[in-house]
Design an enzyme around this catalytic site. Structure first.
Site, short mmCIF file in Angstrom:
data_model
loop_
_atom_site.label_atom_id
_atom_site.label_comp_id
_atom_site.label_asym_id
_atom_site.label_seq_id
_atom_site.Cartn_x
_atom_site.Cartn_y
_atom_site.Cartn_z
N LYS A 16 40.56 36.54 56.73
CA LYS A 16 38.92 35.87 56.51
C LYS A 16 38.68 36.17 57.99
CE LYS A 16 40.21 32.71 52.72
NZ LYS A 16 39.84 31.27 52.37
N TYR A 66 33.60 34.16 45.04
CA TYR A 66 33.95 32.49 45.10
C TYR A 66 33.04 32.18 43.86
CZ TYR A 66 36.95 32.89 48.95
OH TYR A 66 38.25 33.25 49.69
N ASN A 114 40.93 29.09 56.85
CA ASN A 114 42.48 29.37 56.69
C ASN A 114 42.90 30.69 56.72
OD1 ASN A 114 41.67 29.91 54.06
ND2 ASN A 114 42.46 28.21 53.08
N HIS A 126 43.19 34.84 52.12
CA HIS A 126 42.94 34.65 50.78
C HIS A 126 43.92 35.37 49.99
CE1 HIS A 126 41.27 34.50 47.07
NE2 HIS A 126 41.82 35.89 46.65
N GLU A 164 40.16 40.76 41.56
CA GLU A 164 39.45 40.86 42.67
C GLU A 164 39.86 42.18 43.67
OE1 GLU A 164 40.53 36.11 43.30
OE2 GLU A 164 41.81 37.60 44.35
#
Ligand code: UDP
Ligand code: MG
Length: 139
Positions: A11, A51, A114, A117, A128
């Site tokens: 990320k 998302y 975080n 993913h 995805e």
């Protein structure tokens, strides 16, 4: 191939903090093989599409803003039991709840930022992966 592949993203904050290499090293040390990989900058629209399942959640706006704030690295990974084993390797969504040694414990800044993913099912891993790699059949 179903069951043996998962999809991850490094990320934006982890890429910006130059943690891409260290995170990929952890992933390879855990026995995952990199099938395909690319670095790109998601637009807000593309981040929102990725998302979309979270579009009704209170954090959706911030999530889209964050995920489009800088480049990400999208990766397809291969290993037996890839989805489950990768979720174990990354740890809980909130790094304060994540096990010692997990990628989120080591690299995440917060529950939102975080670090990585990880797909939550074989079906979503396939969806995805094709979101980022239209030419999937060649990998
Ligand atoms: N997220 C957040 N706040 C929350 C829950 C999730 O900002 O309370 C963000 C976080 O970046 C997370 C992503 O939304 O990784 C997707 O949420 P999900 O519940 O699917 O967590 P994950 O599968 O990534 O552990
Ligand atoms: Mg999820």
């Amino acid at each position: 191939m179903l069951g043996n592949r998962t999809f991850t993203m490094v990320k934006p904050e982890a890429v910006a903090n130059s943690n891409t290499g260290a995170i990929l090293a952890k992933i390879e040390e855990a026995g995952f093989r990199i099938v395909a990989m690319k670095k790109l900058h998601l637009s807000e629209e593309r981040a929102g599409k990725f998302y979309a399942v979270h579009s009704e959640r209170p954090f959706f706006g911030e999530l889209v803003e964050y995920m489009s704030s800088g480049p990400i690295v999208a990766v397809i990974l291969e290993k037996e039991d890839a989805v489950a084993d990768f979720r174990t390797l990354i740890g809980a969504t909130d790094p304060s709840q994540a096990e010692e040694g997990t990628i989120r414990k080591l690299f995440a800044e917060s529950k939102a930022k975080n670090a990585v993913h990880g797909s939550d099912s074989d079906e979503n891993a396939a969806i995805e992966s094709s979101f980022f790699f239209a030419d999937l059949e060649q990998f």
